[in-house]
Every structure is written in C-alpha cells, then in structure tokens.
Design a protein around this motif. Structure first.
Motif, PDB file in Angstrom:
ATOM      1  N   UNK A 241      32.072  27.911  26.125  1.00  0.00           N
ATOM      2  CA  UNK A 241      32.304  29.329  25.878  1.00  0.00           C
ATOM      3  C   UNK A 241      33.380  29.833  26.830  1.00  0.00           C
ATOM      4  N   UNK A 242      34.347  30.556  26.305  1.00  0.00           N
ATOM      5  CA  UNK A 242      35.497  31.020  27.068  1.00  0.00           C
ATOM      6  C   UNK A 242      35.562  32.548  27.090  1.00  0.00           C
ATOM      7  N   UNK A 243      35.893  33.075  28.240  1.00  0.00           N
ATOM      8  CA  UNK A 243      36.051  34.515  28.401  1.00  0.00           C
ATOM      9  C   UNK A 243      37.372  34.765  29.131  1.00  0.00           C
ATOM     10  N   UNK A 244      38.341  35.290  28.413  1.00  0.00           N
ATOM     11  CA  UNK A 244      39.606  35.677  29.023  1.00  0.00           C
ATOM     12  C   UNK A 244      39.466  37.102  29.550  1.00  0.00           C
ATOM     13  N   UNK A 245      39.778  37.283  30.802  1.00  0.00           N
ATOM     14  CA  UNK A 245      39.624  38.605  31.406  1.00  0.00           C
ATOM     15  C   UNK A 245      40.628  38.753  32.543  1.00  0.00           C
ATOM     16  N   UNK A 246      40.464  39.775  33.340  1.00  0.00           N
ATOM     17  CA  UNK A 246      41.351  40.021  34.461  1.00  0.00           C
ATOM     18  C   UNK A 246      40.521  40.326  35.692  1.00  0.00           C
ATOM     19  N   UNK A 247      41.013  39.946  36.844  1.00  0.00           N
ATOM     20  CA  UNK A 247      40.365  40.270  38.109  1.00  0.00           C
ATOM     21  C   UNK A 247      40.832  41.663  38.520  1.00  0.00           C
ATOM     22  N   UNK A 248      39.910  42.604  38.581  1.00  0.00           N
ATOM     23  CA  UNK A 248      40.248  43.983  38.905  1.00  0.00           C
ATOM     24  C   UNK A 248      40.159  44.229  40.411  1.00  0.00           C
ATOM     25  N   UNK A 249      40.894  45.229  40.881  1.00  0.00           N
ATOM     26  CA  UNK A 249      40.967  45.469  42.327  1.00  0.00           C
ATOM     27  C   UNK A 249      39.595  45.771  42.920  1.00  0.00           C
ATOM     28  N   UNK A 250      38.709  46.391  42.134  1.00  0.00           N
ATOM     29  CA  UNK A 250      37.371  46.734  42.636  1.00  0.00           C
ATOM     30  C   UNK A 250      36.498  45.499  42.859  1.00  0.00           C
ATOM     31  N   UNK A 251      36.919  44.353  42.343  1.00  0.00           N
ATOM     32  CA  UNK A 251      36.172  43.107  42.490  1.00  0.00           C
ATOM     33  C   UNK A 251      36.635  42.279  43.689  1.00  0.00           C
ATOM     34  N   UNK A 252      37.644  42.777  44.405  1.00  0.00           N
ATOM     35  CA  UNK A 252      38.302  41.962  45.425  1.00  0.00           C
ATOM     36  C   UNK A 252      38.017  42.468  46.835  1.00  0.00           C
ATOM     37  N   UNK A 253      38.205  41.561  47.810  1.00  0.00           N
ATOM     38  CA  UNK A 253      37.968  41.936  49.202  1.00  0.00           C
ATOM     39  C   UNK A 253      39.140  42.738  49.754  1.00  0.00           C
ATOM     40  N   UNK A 254      38.908  43.365  50.880  1.00  0.00           N
ATOM     41  CA  UNK A 254      39.880  44.323  51.430  1.00  0.00           C
ATOM     42  C   UNK A 254      41.035  43.661  52.153  1.00  0.00           C
ATOM     43  N   UNK A 255      40.888  42.397  52.545  1.00  0.00           N
ATOM     44  CA  UNK A 255      41.919  41.742  53.359  1.00  0.00           C
ATOM     45  C   UNK A 255      42.809  40.828  52.526  1.00  0.00           C
ATOM     46  N   UNK A 256      42.205  39.879  51.825  1.00  0.00           N
ATOM     47  CA  UNK A 256      42.981  38.869  51.089  1.00  0.00           C
ATOM     48  C   UNK A 256      43.228  39.220  49.628  1.00  0.00           C
ATOM     49  N   UNK A 257      42.554  40.276  49.141  1.00  0.00           N
ATOM     50  CA  UNK A 257      42.616  40.651  47.721  1.00  0.00           C
ATOM     51  C   UNK A 257      42.084  39.531  46.821  1.00  0.00           C
ATOM     52  N   UNK A 258      41.146  38.747  47.365  1.00  0.00           N
ATOM     53  CA  UNK A 258      40.501  37.673  46.614  1.00  0.00           C
ATOM     54  C   UNK A 258      39.226  38.168  45.954  1.00  0.00           C
ATOM     55  N   UNK A 259      38.847  37.528  44.864  1.00  0.00           N
ATOM     56  CA  UNK A 259      37.592  37.849  44.198  1.00  0.00           C
ATOM     57  C   UNK A 259      36.431  37.691  45.177  1.00  0.00           C
ATOM     58  N   UNK A 260      35.611  38.732  45.311  1.00  0.00           N
ATOM     59  CA  UNK A 260      34.451  38.673  46.200  1.00  0.00           C
ATOM     60  C   UNK A 260      33.421  37.666  45.688  1.00  0.00           C
ATOM     61  N   UNK A 261      32.644  37.090  46.614  1.00  0.00           N
ATOM     62  CA  UNK A 261      31.621  36.109  46.221  1.00  0.00           C
ATOM     63  C   UNK A 261      30.566  36.741  45.319  1.00  0.00           C
ATOM     64  N   UNK A 262      30.176  37.977  45.607  1.00  0.00           N
ATOM     65  CA  UNK A 262      29.171  38.615  44.753  1.00  0.00           C
ATOM     66  C   UNK A 262      29.736  38.895  43.362  1.00  0.00           C
ATOM     67  N   UNK A 263      31.030  39.205  43.270  1.00  0.00           N
ATOM     68  CA  UNK A 263      31.645  39.418  41.967  1.00  0.00           C
ATOM     69  C   UNK A 263      31.787  38.095  41.213  1.00  0.00           C
ATOM     70  N   UNK A 264      31.989  37.003  41.936  1.00  0.00           N
ATOM     71  CA  UNK A 264      32.009  35.683  41.302  1.00  0.00           C
ATOM     72  C   UNK A 264      30.657  35.402  40.651  1.00  0.00           C
ATOM     73  N   UNK A 265      29.567  35.705  41.353  1.00  0.00           N
ATOM     74  CA  UNK A 265      28.233  35.474  40.782  1.00  0.00           C
ATOM     75  C   UNK A 265      27.988  36.370  39.577  1.00  0.00           C
ATOM     76  N   UNK A 266      28.440  37.611  39.638  1.00  0.00           N
ATOM     77  CA  UNK A 266      28.315  38.493  38.472  1.00  0.00           C
ATOM     78  C   UNK A 266      29.036  37.904  37.269  1.00  0.00           C
ATOM     79  N   UNK A 267      30.285  37.497  37.507  1.00  0.00           N
ATOM     80  CA  UNK A 267      31.134  36.999  36.434  1.00  0.00           C
ATOM     81  C   UNK A 267      30.548  35.746  35.791  1.00  0.00           C
ATOM     82  N   UNK A 268      30.132  34.795  36.613  1.00  0.00           N
ATOM     83  CA  UNK A 268      29.626  33.526  36.075  1.00  0.00           C
ATOM     84  C   UNK A 268      28.249  33.681  35.437  1.00  0.00           C
ATOM     85  N   UNK A 269      27.441  34.604  35.929  1.00  0.00           N
ATOM     86  CA  UNK A 269      26.154  34.874  35.281  1.00  0.00           C
ATOM     87  C   UNK A 269      26.351  35.582  33.949  1.00  0.00           C
ATOM     88  N   UNK A 270      27.253  36.562  33.938  1.00  0.00           N
ATOM     89  CA  UNK A 270      27.495  37.314  32.707  1.00  0.00           C
ATOM     90  C   UNK A 270      28.047  36.428  31.595  1.00  0.00           C
TER      91      UNK A 270
END
Length: 261
Positions: free
Chosen positions: A21-50
């Motif tokens: 199953x494939x989901x094309x999406x975008x990483x939004x700024x609200x999902x990223x950390x304040x320093x590196x602008x990387x996807x937060x670990x908690x947002x990774x868990x949300x994304x992969x669970x969803x």
C-alpha cells in the motif's frame, strides 16, 4: 478560504500489484523539529500507523468491522532505520505491506522514499491482535479462521534493527515526569502510540533533542491511562553510541526506547 487543495500538497493512495500500500504525501512544517527541520519521531509513528490502518481499511478490516467482531489491532513494537531524514516540504511515498505473521503478532514492513526513489526510512513493525471480550491476545491463526484477511507468506530482507526485546540498563536516571492529558488520547480513547515517542524526545537532554539518530526502536508494554503520571527514565551510553529511555506509569513499564547514532 478556498477548499481547493493545492496540487503540490495533494496526496494519492493506492495498492501495487504486489499488494503493498502506497501513500504519496508531503512532510509539513508542523511535523518537523525546530533545529534540523526533520520529521519528528512522534510524527513518524503517526504516519506509519495511519498508513497501516488505511491499508487494513481498504482490505475490509476497518476499525468498525474489527470492533463488530470483538477485535482490535494494536501496534506493539517498531524499529526504524534512518538513511536520510524526511524534511520539511519534501514530497514522499510511504509504502507498507504485511509479511508472514508470527504466532501472536502481525508483522508489517514500511519504507519511506522521496518521489524520485531515494530511500529515506526503512522499518519493521509488530502488531498484536486483541480479543476485546476476553481482554487478551488472540492467536493470529484464530483471526485468520474468521476469513477477514488472506494470510501471506511474504518475507523480505530488512536493513533496520529487528524488533524485539530492548535490553534496558538497570541504573536509569529520572529525566522527566508528565501527566497523560485529554489530547494524548486518540479516537479509541487510548493514549496514542505516537505520544510515547514525544514523551521520550521531550525527556532527552537538550543536546540530544536535535541529534540526528541512525536507528530508533520503541516497544509498547502497558498503556498509560488518562490522568496517570508517567515517569521517564534514561541512560546515555556514549561508548556504544546509543541511549535508552524507559517510561513507567504507576510503577509499571509503559514503553521502552532505544536510539542509536
């Protein structure tokens, strides 16, 4: 405000011929950390669970159907390797598929790539089947006998750490305390699994909160309930390039985390 979704923010969901199953999406700024602008670990868990839940939905195993059959599927263990962190405004593809089950848990793989095919994250996850009437774990064979899914024998190689028991050190130090609040709960009325990753990161010493990790493993033990205080313990093992985090609610282990760099 316009209700038209900009093309660059649109998403697409589909099954491949091999039933991944494939989901094309975008990483939004609200999902990223304040320093590196990387996807937060908690947002990774949300994304992969969803994406896993949506895969189940499209195969006829929605939360409503499962509830009607007295069943719930809950994530138990996650392991992810970061080849390159997804970043703010990056378009990505999240891909997931079921692999051969173990006797008491589903096994599900997940990969995240850029739209041009660069591998960003690879992972392997375990999910428990809960008999809601008996309040205990249901064997996968019993579930398969209900005809809600077709079992798979698929097994692939994974470059992430295996999910499994995390060897938590004994001499942990209290790093943080927090109380489970209403917004920690999801539509099931449970503390959402992604929140435990947020608890872990928030408890880290400041110099590690912006660290770019290579591997992330999290195991879920006992749910922290609304109003309970969660004590978060940690230990850094610099010589092994890893750290451990342990969350306890009412004295019982709630979650365990291992982070490697």
């Amino acid at each position: 405000m316009s209700d038209v979704i900009p093309k660059e923010c649109s998403s697409r969901q589909y099954h491949d011929s091999d039933l991944s199953f494939n989901w094309e999406t975008m990483v939004f700024f609200s999902q990223c950390d304040a320093v590196n602008k990387n996807l937060n670990l908690n947002e990774l868990l949300k994304l992969t669970s969803d994406v896993a839940v949506e895969d189940f939905n499209r195969r006829g195993m929605s939360r409503e159907v499962l509830n009607e059959n007295g069943i719930a599927i809950l994530v138990s263990r996650d392991s992810f390797r970061f080849h390159k962190f997804p970043k703010e405004n990056q378009k990505i593809v999240v891909r997931t598929w079921e692999e051969k089950s173990e006797p008491l848990q589903f096994v599900r793989a997940v990969e995240i790539e850029s739209l041009d095919g660069e591998k960003l994250v690879s992972g392997i996850t375990a999910w428990l089947l809960i008999d809601l009437n008996q309040r205990r774990i249901m064997p996968i064979k019993k579930f398969d006998s209900m005809g809600l899914r077709t079992p798979t024998e698929k097994k692939t190689e994974h470059d992430c750490l295996p999910f499994g028991k995390i060897q938590i050190p004994e001499d942990m130090t209290l790093w943080d305390e927090r109380v489970i609040k209403y917004t920690d709960l999801d539509a099931n009325g449970h503390t959402n699994n992604s929140r435990y990753a947020a608890f872990a990161v928030d408890a880290l010493p400041e110099q590690f909160q912006s660290k770019v990790f290579k591997d992330f493993r999290i195991n879920f033990a006992k749910e922290a309930m609304l109003g309970q205080k969660v004590k978060v313990f940690g230990k850094i093992e610099e010589n092994e390039n890893k750290l451990f985090i342990l969350g306890k609610a009412e004295g019982e282990t709630s979650f365990e985390v291992e982070l490697c760099w």
